[in-house]
Design an enzyme around this catalytic site. Structure first.
Site, PDB file in Angstrom:
ATOM      1  N   SER A 123       0.706  -1.196  -0.001  1.00  0.00           N
ATOM      2  CA  SER A 123       0.058  -0.045   0.148  1.00  0.00           C
ATOM      3  C   SER A 123       0.955   1.465  -0.023  1.00  0.00           C
ATOM      4  O   SER A 123       0.370   2.545  -0.212  1.00  0.00           O
ATOM      5  CB  SER A 123      -0.834   0.170   1.246  1.00  0.00           C
ATOM      6  OG  SER A 123      -1.686  -1.046   1.499  1.00  0.00           O
ATOM      7  N   HIS A 144      -0.916  -2.354  -7.417  1.00  0.00           N
ATOM      8  CA  HIS A 144      -1.656  -1.896  -6.250  1.00  0.00           C
ATOM      9  C   HIS A 144      -3.036  -1.962  -6.602  1.00  0.00           C
ATOM     10  O   HIS A 144      -3.604  -1.016  -7.225  1.00  0.00           O
ATOM     11  CB  HIS A 144      -1.334  -0.630  -5.518  1.00  0.00           C
ATOM     12  CG  HIS A 144      -1.758  -0.301  -4.352  1.00  0.00           C
ATOM     13  ND1 HIS A 144      -2.121   1.028  -3.965  1.00  0.00           N
ATOM     14  CD2 HIS A 144      -2.263  -0.917  -3.245  1.00  0.00           C
ATOM     15  CE1 HIS A 144      -2.772   1.067  -2.851  1.00  0.00           C
ATOM     16  NE2 HIS A 144      -2.777  -0.155  -2.346  1.00  0.00           N
ATOM     17  N   GLU A 156      -2.927   0.527  -9.407  1.00  0.00           N
ATOM     18  CA  GLU A 156      -1.674   1.297  -9.710  1.00  0.00           C
ATOM     19  C   GLU A 156      -0.639   0.419 -10.307  1.00  0.00           C
ATOM     20  O   GLU A 156      -0.522  -0.492  -9.158  1.00  0.00           O
ATOM     21  CB  GLU A 156      -1.449   2.210  -8.710  1.00  0.00           C
ATOM     22  CG  GLU A 156      -2.438   3.175  -7.989  1.00  0.00           C
ATOM     23  CD  GLU A 156      -2.009   3.982  -6.782  1.00  0.00           C
ATOM     24  OE1 GLU A 156      -2.189   5.323  -6.884  1.00  0.00           O
ATOM     25  OE2 GLU A 156      -1.724   3.474  -5.906  1.00  0.00           O
ATOM     26  N   ASN A 195      -3.279   6.282  -2.048  1.00  0.00           N
ATOM     27  CA  ASN A 195      -3.088   6.445  -0.532  1.00  0.00           C
ATOM     28  C   ASN A 195      -2.575   7.641  -0.095  1.00  0.00           C
ATOM     29  O   ASN A 195      -2.975   8.015   1.160  1.00  0.00           O
ATOM     30  CB  ASN A 195      -2.460   5.205  -0.106  1.00  0.00           C
ATOM     31  CG  ASN A 195      -3.142   3.925   0.024  1.00  0.00           C
ATOM     32  OD1 ASN A 195      -4.420   4.185   0.009  1.00  0.00           O
ATOM     33  ND2 ASN A 195      -2.724   2.742   0.040  1.00  0.00           N
TER      34      ASN A 195
HETATM   35  N1  3HC Z   1     -17.758  -9.994  -3.220  1.00  0.00           N
HETATM   36  C1  3HC Z   1     -18.855  -9.792  -3.598  1.00  0.00           C
HETATM   37  N2  3HC Z   1     -19.845  -9.050  -2.987  1.00  0.00           N
HETATM   38  C2  3HC Z   1     -19.388  -8.307  -2.154  1.00  0.00           C
HETATM   39  C3  3HC Z   1     -17.939  -7.900  -1.782  1.00  0.00           C
HETATM   40  C4  3HC Z   1     -16.950  -8.814  -2.419  1.00  0.00           C
HETATM   41  N3  3HC Z   1     -15.804  -8.658  -2.065  1.00  0.00           N
HETATM   42  N4  3HC Z   1     -17.925  -6.832  -0.841  1.00  0.00           N
HETATM   43  C5  3HC Z   1     -19.214  -6.451  -0.666  1.00  0.00           C
HETATM   44  N5  3HC Z   1     -20.143  -7.237  -1.448  1.00  0.00           N
HETATM   45  C6  3HC Z   1     -21.699  -7.073  -1.448  1.00  0.00           C
HETATM   46  C7  3HC Z   1     -22.172  -6.681  -0.165  1.00  0.00           C
HETATM   47  O1  3HC Z   1     -22.262  -8.110   0.917  1.00  0.00           O
HETATM   48  C8  3HC Z   1     -23.607  -6.354  -0.577  1.00  0.00           C
HETATM   49  O2  3HC Z   1     -24.378  -7.305  -0.644  1.00  0.00           O
HETATM   50  P1  3HC Z   1     -26.129  -7.256  -0.049  1.00  0.00           P
HETATM   51  O3  3HC Z   1     -26.603  -6.334  -0.815  1.00  0.00           O
HETATM   52  O4  3HC Z   1     -26.615  -8.647  -0.263  1.00  0.00           O
HETATM   53  O5  3HC Z   1     -25.843  -7.088   1.142  1.00  0.00           O
HETATM   54  C9  3HC Z   1     -23.308  -5.622  -1.889  1.00  0.00           C
HETATM   55  O6  3HC Z   1     -22.024  -6.214  -2.267  1.00  0.00           O
HETATM   56  C10 3HC Z   1     -23.183  -4.343  -2.002  1.00  0.00           C
HETATM   57  O7  3HC Z   1     -22.909  -3.902  -3.329  1.00  0.00           O
HETATM   58  P2  3HC Z   1     -23.596  -2.770  -4.146  1.00  0.00           P
HETATM   59  O8  3HC Z   1     -23.258  -2.645  -5.444  1.00  0.00           O
HETATM   60  O9  3HC Z   1     -24.935  -3.161  -3.879  1.00  0.00           O
HETATM   61  O10 3HC Z   1     -23.164  -1.701  -3.027  1.00  0.00           O
HETATM   62  P3  3HC Z   1     -22.341  -0.356  -3.351  1.00  0.00           P
HETATM   63  O11 3HC Z   1     -23.042   0.425  -4.573  1.00  0.00           O
HETATM   64  O12 3HC Z   1     -22.314   0.331  -2.147  1.00  0.00           O
HETATM   65  O13 3HC Z   1     -20.942  -0.875  -3.791  1.00  0.00           O
HETATM   66  C11 3HC Z   1     -18.747  -0.770  -3.509  1.00  0.00           C
HETATM   67  C12 3HC Z   1     -20.079  -1.490  -2.864  1.00  0.00           C
HETATM   68  C13 3HC Z   1     -18.285  -1.060  -4.580  1.00  0.00           C
HETATM   69  C14 3HC Z   1     -17.778  -1.442  -2.326  1.00  0.00           C
HETATM   70  C15 3HC Z   1     -18.727   0.663  -2.779  1.00  0.00           C
HETATM   71  O14 3HC Z   1     -19.353   0.995  -1.647  1.00  0.00           O
HETATM   72  C16 3HC Z   1     -17.435   1.212  -2.963  1.00  0.00           C
HETATM   73  O15 3HC Z   1     -16.978   1.671  -4.070  1.00  0.00           O
HETATM   74  N6  3HC Z   1     -16.801   1.750  -1.910  1.00  0.00           N
HETATM   75  C17 3HC Z   1     -15.430   2.379  -1.741  1.00  0.00           C
HETATM   76  C18 3HC Z   1     -14.387   1.441  -1.635  1.00  0.00           C
HETATM   77  C19 3HC Z   1     -13.237   2.039  -1.902  1.00  0.00           C
HETATM   78  O16 3HC Z   1     -12.932   3.254  -1.999  1.00  0.00           O
HETATM   79  N7  3HC Z   1     -11.950   1.151  -1.899  1.00  0.00           N
HETATM   80  C20 3HC Z   1     -10.749   1.613  -1.889  1.00  0.00           C
HETATM   81  C21 3HC Z   1     -10.175   1.711  -0.625  1.00  0.00           C
HETATM   82  S1  3HC Z   1      -8.288   1.872  -0.454  1.00  0.00           S
HETATM   83  C22 3HC Z   1      -7.423   0.683  -0.793  1.00  0.00           C
HETATM   84  O17 3HC Z   1      -8.040  -0.377  -0.688  1.00  0.00           O
HETATM   85  C23 3HC Z   1      -6.121   0.874  -0.763  1.00  0.00           C
HETATM   86  C24 3HC Z   1      -5.293  -0.007   0.312  1.00  0.00           C
HETATM   87  O18 3HC Z   1      -3.866   0.152   0.018  1.00  0.00           O
HETATM   88  C25 3HC Z   1      -5.358   0.787   1.643  1.00  0.00           C
END
Ligand code: 3HC
Length: 295
Positions: A123, A144, A156, A195
């Site tokens: 990260s 990444h 990335e 990040n």
């Molecule tokens: N696989 C399959 N399904 C998953 C899942 C996965 N890995 N993770 C969550 N889901 C499911 C949930 O259980 C939920 O199911 P449910 O409706 O039956 O309860 C459903 O997906 C939710 O998906 P939706 O499309 O309905 O919901 P969203 O529109 O909210 O999308 C998201 C979910 C895509 C995760 C969205 O919230 C999002 O984009 N979040 C931001 C995540 C982000 O910014 N990540 C980057 C973090 S930084 C990083 O990782 C870098 C590291 O180095 C720190």
């Protein structure tokens, strides 16, 4: 090496990111070896992949046939030699610690074929320093992913001081074959690009709460609803893993200085092993019927 030469991908680390990366590779049709240090961890990672694939099929994001093929193409492995001895690409997603990663790279270098490319999902840590622990620094770059890998489009691709053009090209092509959008990061700086922006945002959210200026719920409602982010700052911290955020900040603080000092609230959560969704409790409590209420 060219994209067409890639058949077997090994992912080191079956945790939050490792199992998600293995799932992405399996969905793209590769043979995947998922490695961790004991049976329990590697089986747990496999179960999480199976859960996610079932969920994707349930929501018609993939077909049942694709789900079953992806499940079959992932083999959980504990022994390092058999994990990497036929790998074309090794993607490392183990704990965010330079010494531990370097030890693993030394061991993996001994057993991986000469042409194998290594890509780290670190990260924040220096790609150049990591590459120097291997016998092939020119065949090494950052790759990444973002959490959850199966849902996030961006990757990335980070160039270290020794990375060859060929390595950058093949990892970028692989990211595209994963159906993702790769962005080349040409400077090996702590936190790379995303990040460097996102982790200080999460840290600042913690300082606001630590200083009593707002509550977790107030901060998240402004970041999620008003600022337009898909998740609140604390919800995101819980999803990414509070330990990951903390380790990235510690490294950014060490290399880039004072503005990146981790908020004590993060350290307290790490010390109490309240790391977010993966431990059932972080800034929110996930234990009561999956309810998501401030902890
Ligand atoms: N696989 C399959 N399904 C998953 C899942 C996965 N890995 N993770 C969550 N889901 C499911 C949930 O259980 C939920 O199911 P449910 O409706 O039956 O309860 C459903 O997906 C939710 O998906 P939706 O499309 O309905 O919901 P969203 O529109 O909210 O999308 C998201 C979910 C895509 C995760 C969205 O919230 C999002 O984009 N979040 C931001 C995540 C982000 O910014 N990540 C980057 C973090 S930084 C990083 O990782 C870098 C590291 O180095 C720190």
């Amino acid at each position: 090496m060219q994209l067409e030469d890639i058949e077997i991908i090994t992912v080191l680390g079956a945790g939050t990111m490792g199992h998600g990366i293995a799932e992405v590779a399996a969905l793209a049709g590769y043979e995947v070896r998922l490695r961790d240090i004991n049976e329990e961890l590697v089986e747990d990672g496999y179960e999480q992949i199976a859960w996610s694939l079932d969920k994707l099929a349930e929501k018609d994001r993939i077909s049942e046939e694709t789900r079953d093929e992806a499940k079959e193409s992932v083999t959980p492995v504990v022994d390092v030699e058999s994990a990497v001895d036929e790998a074309d690409i090794v993607i490392e997603a183990i704990v965010e610690n330079m010494d531990i990663k370097q030890d693993v790279y030394e061991e993996v270098s001994e057993h991986a074929p000469e042409q194998t490319i290594f890509a780290s999902n670190t990260s924040s840590l220096s790609i150049s320093d990591l590459s120097e622990a291997t016998d092939r620094p020119e065949q090494f770059c950052g790759m990444h992913f973002f959490n959850p890998p199966v849902r996030m489009d961006l990757i990335e691709v980070i160039r270290g001081d020794h990375t060859s053009d060929e390595t950058m090209d093949v990892i970028e092509a692989l990211a595209e074959d994963f159906d993702k959008s790769p962005v080349r990061v040409r400077k090996d700086v702590p936190g790379f690009i995303v990040n460097r922006i996102l982790v200080p945002l999460m840290n600042e959210a913690c300082w606001i709460v630590e200083n009593g200026d707002a509550t977790v719920a107030e901060v998240d409602s402004t970041t999620k609803y008003d600022l337009g982010l898909p998740m609140g700052a604390f919800e995101l911290g819980d999803q990414v893993g509070i330990d990951v955020t903390y380790h990235v900040l510690e490294y950014m603080h060490e290399v880039l200085g004072e503005p990146y000092e981790p908020c004590p609230l993060l350290e307290e959560k790490v010390d109490n092993e309240n790391l977010g969704q993966k431990t059932g409790k972080g800034f929110y409590d996930y234990e009561d019927d999956g309810a998501n209420v401030p902890a």
